[in-house]
Scaffold this active site. Sequence first.
Site, PDB file in Angstrom:
ATOM      1  N   ASN A   1       0.866  -1.180   0.000  1.00  0.00           N
ATOM      2  CA  ASN A   1       0.000   0.000   0.000  1.00  0.00           C
ATOM      3  C   ASN A   1       0.905   1.234   0.000  1.00  0.00           C
ATOM      4  OD1 ASN A   1      -1.824   2.022   0.509  1.00  0.00           O
ATOM      5  ND2 ASN A   1      -2.366   1.324   2.576  1.00  0.00           N
TER       6      ASN A   1
ATOM      7  N   HIS B   1      -9.554   0.583   4.972  1.00  0.00           N
ATOM      8  CA  HIS B   1      -8.266   0.888   5.621  1.00  0.00           C
ATOM      9  C   HIS B   1      -8.513   1.869   6.774  1.00  0.00           C
ATOM     10  CE1 HIS B   1      -4.247   2.320   6.408  1.00  0.00           C
ATOM     11  NE2 HIS B   1      -3.812   1.216   5.811  1.00  0.00           N
TER      12      HIS B   1
ATOM     13  N   GLY C   1       2.508   2.159  10.758  1.00  0.00           N
ATOM     14  CA  GLY C   1       3.420   3.282  10.571  1.00  0.00           C
ATOM     15  C   GLY C   1       4.146   3.695  11.836  1.00  0.00           C
TER      16      GLY C   1
ATOM     17  N   GLU D   1      -6.991   4.375   7.776  1.00  0.00           N
ATOM     18  CA  GLU D   1      -6.833   5.809   7.461  1.00  0.00           C
ATOM     19  C   GLU D   1      -8.084   6.347   6.759  1.00  0.00           C
ATOM     20  OE1 GLU D   1      -3.030   5.337   5.514  1.00  0.00           O
ATOM     21  OE2 GLU D   1      -2.208   4.742   7.444  1.00  0.00           O
TER      22      GLU D   1
ATOM     23  N   LYS E   1       0.090   4.263  -0.331  1.00  0.00           N
ATOM     24  CA  LYS E   1      -0.579   5.433   0.261  1.00  0.00           C
ATOM     25  C   LYS E   1      -0.368   6.673  -0.630  1.00  0.00           C
ATOM     26  CE  LYS E   1      -0.195   3.169   4.668  1.00  0.00           C
ATOM     27  NZ  LYS E   1      -0.206   3.244   6.110  1.00  0.00           N
TER      28      LYS E   1
ATOM     29  N   SER F   1       3.507  -2.183  10.382  1.00  0.00           N
ATOM     30  CA  SER F   1       4.961  -2.247  10.574  1.00  0.00           C
ATOM     31  C   SER F   1       5.545  -3.626  10.268  1.00  0.00           C
ATOM     32  CB  SER F   1       5.343  -1.803  11.991  1.00  0.00           C
ATOM     33  OG  SER F   1       4.953  -0.448  12.191  1.00  0.00           O
TER      34      SER F   1
ATOM     35  N   GLU G   1      -5.163  -5.193  10.600  1.00  0.00           N
ATOM     36  CA  GLU G   1      -4.147  -4.163  10.787  1.00  0.00           C
ATOM     37  C   GLU G   1      -4.421  -3.395  12.086  1.00  0.00           C
ATOM     38  OE1 GLU G   1      -2.299  -2.905   6.815  1.00  0.00           O
ATOM     39  OE2 GLU G   1      -4.205  -1.862   6.961  1.00  0.00           O
TER      40      GLU G   1
HETATM   41  P1  PGA Z   1       2.841   0.181   7.659  1.00  0.00           P
HETATM   42  O1  PGA Z   1       1.398   0.366   6.999  1.00  0.00           O
HETATM   43  O2  PGA Z   1       3.404  -1.111   7.091  1.00  0.00           O
HETATM   44  O3  PGA Z   1       3.619   1.381   7.234  1.00  0.00           O
HETATM   45  O4  PGA Z   1       2.653   0.084   9.128  1.00  0.00           O
HETATM   46  C1  PGA Z   1       0.546  -0.721   6.800  1.00  0.00           C
HETATM   47  C2  PGA Z   1      -0.764  -0.254   6.194  1.00  0.00           C
HETATM   48  O5  PGA Z   1      -1.227   0.837   6.530  1.00  0.00           O
HETATM   49  O6  PGA Z   1      -1.361  -0.947   5.355  1.00  0.00           O
END
Ligand code: PGA
Length: 248
Positions: free
Chosen positions: A9, A93, A171, A95, A11, A211, A165
């Site tokens: 992803n 997701h 992140g 976000e 983003k 992460s 997640e």
């Molecule tokens: P990250 O993001 O690996 O940077 O923690 C995962 C995601 O948001 O799908």
Amino acid sequence: MAQKIVAGNWKMNLDLEQALQLAKSLNDKTKETEVRVILFPSALFVHAISELSNGKYEVGVQNFYCKDSGAFTGEISISQVKSVGGNIVLIGHSERREYFNESNAFLKEKVDKAIEQGMDFIFCCGENREVRLQGKEFDFVFEQLNESLFHLSADQISGGIIAYEPIWAIGTGETATSAQAEEMHAKIRHWLIEIYGEQVANSVSILYGGSCNAQNAKELFACSNIDGGLIGGAALKVEDFSSIIESF
Ligand code: PGA
């Protein structure tokens, strides 16, 4: 058996040149593999990146709208996604839930639109830190799945993809331990078995995200209910992403 999947992803990162460069490097670097590799670049670059693919990866979008066409300024329909070579979409997701107020009910509409249009999707779920500290993570994740996904029929959910997640791990560099991740994945599998039966439940891929990186992927993917990963930060570095794919 559930497919093994590694999805990146990207983003809201990378400009066109950087995105093309990353996709080209992945083409060169990724070995022939049984793993289904999926990239989610900015929607603006889906066409160019799908044209570049030499079959080693598929391309999807991070967001779409649950109407077919019309006066929805700024939105993208599934048929538009298909027309530029996208064959999978992300739904739910954290976000999107947090910054764009996407509710369980709204996400259910997106799930239904994807099903209607025969579009593959990855449905994301996961609790925040507060919920985990209260020990309510299983109830919380069950509610997300129950209100947006579990209305599907066995046929519709068969072969589907769920990504767990935990928000506190996205992140932040703080990965769930493989035991924490496996515990939630086993719960999700258990709910799937209860609702749809063992055969359908075992056909659903359950990915871990938060992460996940080149260092911890092997241990996470070795867990019996973890069928792959949805990768954010580490998907932007070709060496890291390739090594995550090779972690299986
Ligand atoms: P990250 O993001 O690996 O940077 O923690 C995962 C995601 O948001 O799908």
